[in-house]
Design an enzyme around this catalytic site. Structure first.
Site, mmCIF file in Angstrom:
data_model
loop_
_atom_site.group_PDB
_atom_site.id
_atom_site.type_symbol
_atom_site.label_atom_id
_atom_site.label_comp_id
_atom_site.label_asym_id
_atom_site.label_seq_id
_atom_site.Cartn_x
_atom_site.Cartn_y
_atom_site.Cartn_z
ATOM 1 N N GLY A 1 0.799 -1.225 0.000
ATOM 2 C CA GLY A 1 0.000 0.000 0.000
ATOM 3 C C GLY A 1 0.833 1.278 0.000
ATOM 4 N N ASN B 1 3.206 5.584 9.258
ATOM 5 C CA ASN B 1 2.215 5.251 8.228
ATOM 6 C C ASN B 1 1.342 4.057 8.591
ATOM 7 O OD1 ASN B 1 1.236 4.863 5.282
ATOM 8 N ND2 ASN B 1 2.335 2.970 5.712
ATOM 9 N N TYR C 1 -12.147 4.950 14.030
ATOM 10 C CA TYR C 1 -11.205 5.451 13.014
ATOM 11 C C TYR C 1 -11.254 6.984 12.964
ATOM 12 C CZ TYR C 1 -8.545 5.373 8.588
ATOM 13 O OH TYR C 1 -7.590 5.549 7.601
ATOM 14 N N LYS D 1 -7.902 9.138 13.865
ATOM 15 C CA LYS D 1 -7.227 9.976 12.871
ATOM 16 C C LYS D 1 -7.305 11.460 13.242
ATOM 17 C CE LYS D 1 -5.578 6.783 10.174
ATOM 18 N NZ LYS D 1 -4.109 6.590 10.084
ATOM 19 N N THR E 1 -5.484 1.055 -2.235
ATOM 20 C CA THR E 1 -4.627 0.103 -1.506
ATOM 21 C C THR E 1 -5.575 -0.937 -0.882
ATOM 22 O OG1 THR E 1 -4.742 1.041 0.719
ATOM 23 C CG2 THR E 1 -3.136 2.054 -0.798
HETATM 24 N N1 LIG Z 1 -5.738 3.885 1.400
HETATM 25 C C1 LIG Z 1 -6.595 4.787 1.863
HETATM 26 O O1 LIG Z 1 -7.690 4.984 1.314
HETATM 27 C C2 LIG Z 1 -6.230 5.630 3.058
HETATM 28 C C3 LIG Z 1 -6.946 6.818 3.268
HETATM 29 C C4 LIG Z 1 -6.640 7.595 4.378
HETATM 30 C C5 LIG Z 1 -5.640 7.203 5.243
HETATM 31 N N2 LIG Z 1 -4.966 6.046 5.034
HETATM 32 C C6 LIG Z 1 -3.931 5.671 5.991
HETATM 33 O O2 LIG Z 1 -2.739 5.371 5.318
HETATM 34 C C7 LIG Z 1 -1.961 4.459 6.091
HETATM 35 C C8 LIG Z 1 -1.493 3.316 5.187
HETATM 36 O O3 LIG Z 1 -2.635 2.598 4.769
HETATM 37 P P1 LIG Z 1 -2.712 1.756 3.426
HETATM 38 O O4 LIG Z 1 -3.813 2.326 2.622
HETATM 39 O O5 LIG Z 1 -1.382 1.590 2.809
HETATM 40 O O6 LIG Z 1 -3.237 0.383 4.043
HETATM 41 P P2 LIG Z 1 -2.695 -1.097 3.937
HETATM 42 O O7 LIG Z 1 -3.646 -1.918 4.721
HETATM 43 O O8 LIG Z 1 -2.448 -1.461 2.520
HETATM 44 O O9 LIG Z 1 -1.283 -1.047 4.685
HETATM 45 C C9 LIG Z 1 -1.160 -0.880 6.066
HETATM 46 C C10 LIG Z 1 0.113 -1.571 6.511
HETATM 47 O O10 LIG Z 1 0.225 -1.409 7.948
HETATM 48 C C11 LIG Z 1 0.673 -2.626 8.485
HETATM 49 N N3 LIG Z 1 0.307 -2.755 9.901
HETATM 50 C C12 LIG Z 1 -0.927 -2.968 10.432
HETATM 51 N N4 LIG Z 1 -0.834 -3.097 11.765
HETATM 52 C C13 LIG Z 1 0.475 -2.951 12.086
HETATM 53 C C14 LIG Z 1 1.199 -2.980 13.302
HETATM 54 N N5 LIG Z 1 0.592 -3.230 14.485
HETATM 55 N N6 LIG Z 1 2.542 -2.783 13.269
HETATM 56 C C15 LIG Z 1 3.175 -2.562 12.090
HETATM 57 N N7 LIG Z 1 2.531 -2.542 10.899
HETATM 58 C C16 LIG Z 1 1.203 -2.729 10.904
HETATM 59 C C17 LIG Z 1 0.001 -3.707 7.628
HETATM 60 O O11 LIG Z 1 0.670 -4.958 7.749
HETATM 61 C C18 LIG Z 1 0.105 -3.087 6.246
HETATM 62 O O12 LIG Z 1 1.292 -3.467 5.571
HETATM 63 C C19 LIG Z 1 -2.844 4.037 7.261
HETATM 64 O O13 LIG Z 1 -2.492 4.769 8.415
HETATM 65 C C20 LIG Z 1 -4.235 4.424 6.799
HETATM 66 O O14 LIG Z 1 -5.115 4.668 7.867
HETATM 67 C C21 LIG Z 1 -5.240 5.249 3.952
#
Ligand SMILES: NC(=O)c1ccc[n+]([C@@H]2O[C@H](COP(=O)([O-])OP(=O)(O)OC[C@H]3O[C@@H](n4cnc5c(N)ncnc54)[C@H](O)[C@@H]3O)[C@@H](O)[C@H]2O)c1
Length: 257
Positions: free
Chosen positions: A17, A91, A156, A160, A193
């Site tokens: 992601g 992240n 959530y 956030k 993602t």
């Molecule tokens: N993709 C979206 O639409 C979006 C929108 C807003 C915010 N975000 C934020 O972006 C960030 C990344 O999300 P993403 O979209 O890549 O999601 P994703 O689920 O693809 O990746 C998240 C990663 O975090 C890791 N993770 C989860 N728990 C963990 C822990 N306890 N210790 C270490 N690693 C851990 C997972 O293994 C994964 O690789 C997050 O904080 C998410 O809330 C994402």
């Protein structure tokens, strides 16, 4: 010259992601990167892909961001590998459904632990490294969900929003202390993602589920990881040297409505 030549970047949640994309974009612009994740094999794969293009630039380790002990070990390994840490990207995060009537204690605590407590532990433990490697930058990945509420995103939304304010408090402390350490938050909307798969399924799955998400976005498409990556690249670089305690919405216009 790369935009982040010489930067030493620590990225959590980099197995897939957004985190994996940030690591690749920063390495391509000259940074060394240390990728961590609970999914150790995924983090290793991200580092291997980077090293295939830019030999010796990336390394990785297993890291549960909810564990202070894991943070200590991961930060030390990263500093040994990169010669210091000048950019911390918090992240790693999880989503989660639940409204005020349905939310469970377990889900609430898990979301707070992974999305909020982790940034407190990690940034506190990273401070000595960031101080040593000034100018430094802390980049916290929040969400538009920290600014816009949804009836079914109780934990959530709360998590956030906390990340947003925590980033500002850290920024003000660093400025007051005379550190050249900036702290900012990034707020993506739905970005392609695995984290949004449950939302697409909830909307009927496939194209139909995606269309339901996109309907809410003025630019009429999902975000791509690179859309967020360009903001992170700017914040990691010295181009943003006068920017601190700010929030960056990468949201296709959704928060303007
Ligand atoms: N993709 C979206 O639409 C979006 C929108 C807003 C915010 N975000 C934020 O972006 C960030 C990344 O999300 P993403 O979209 O890549 O999601 P994703 O689920 O693809 O990746 C998240 C990663 O975090 C890791 N993770 C989860 N728990 C963990 C822990 N306890 N210790 C270490 N690693 C851990 C997972 O293994 C994964 O690789 C997050 O904080 C998410 O809330 C994402």
């Amino acid at each position: 010259m790369g935009r982040v030549d010489g930067k030493q970047v620590f990225i959590t949640g980099g197995a897939q992601g957004l985190g994996a994309c940030f690591a690749q974009m920063l390495a391509a612009e000259g940074a060394k990167v240390f990728v961590t994740d609970v999914n150790a094999a995924g983090a290793e794969e991200t580092a291997a892909e980077i090293n295939a293009k830019f030999p010796g630039v990336a390394s990785s380790c297993h890291h549960d961001v909810t564990s202070r002990d894991d943070w200590k070990t991961a930060l030390k390994s990263a500093a040994d590998f990169m010669g210091g840490i000048s950019v911390l990207i918090n992240n790693a995060g999880i989503g989660g459904w639940g409204n005020i009537e349905t939310e469970t204690d377990e889900n609430w605590r898990r979301t707070m632990e992974i999305d909020v407590d982790s940034i407190f532990y990690g940034t506190q433990l990273a401070m000595p490294y960031l101080i040593k490697s000034q100018p430094s930058s802390i980049i916290n990945i929040s969400s538009v969900a920290g600014m816009l509420a949804d009836a079914n995103m109780l934990s959530y939304n709360t998590a956030k929003a906390a990340v947003w304010m925590m980033s500002k408090s850290i920024a003000l402390h660093c400025a007051r202390s005379g550190y050249d350490i900036r702290s900012n938050s990034v707020h993506p909307v739905f970005t392609r993602t695995p984290i949004i798969d449950p939302l697409i399924q909830f909307g009927g799955g496939g194209d139909e589920g995606e269309k339901k998400l996109v309907r809410q976005i003025p630019l009429k498409r999902l975000g791509e990881p690179e859309d967020v990556g360009y903001c992170v690249l700017y914040l990691a670089s010295d181009e943003s040297r006068y920017v601190t305690a700010s929030e960056f919405k990468i949201d296709g216009g959704i928060t303007a409505q």
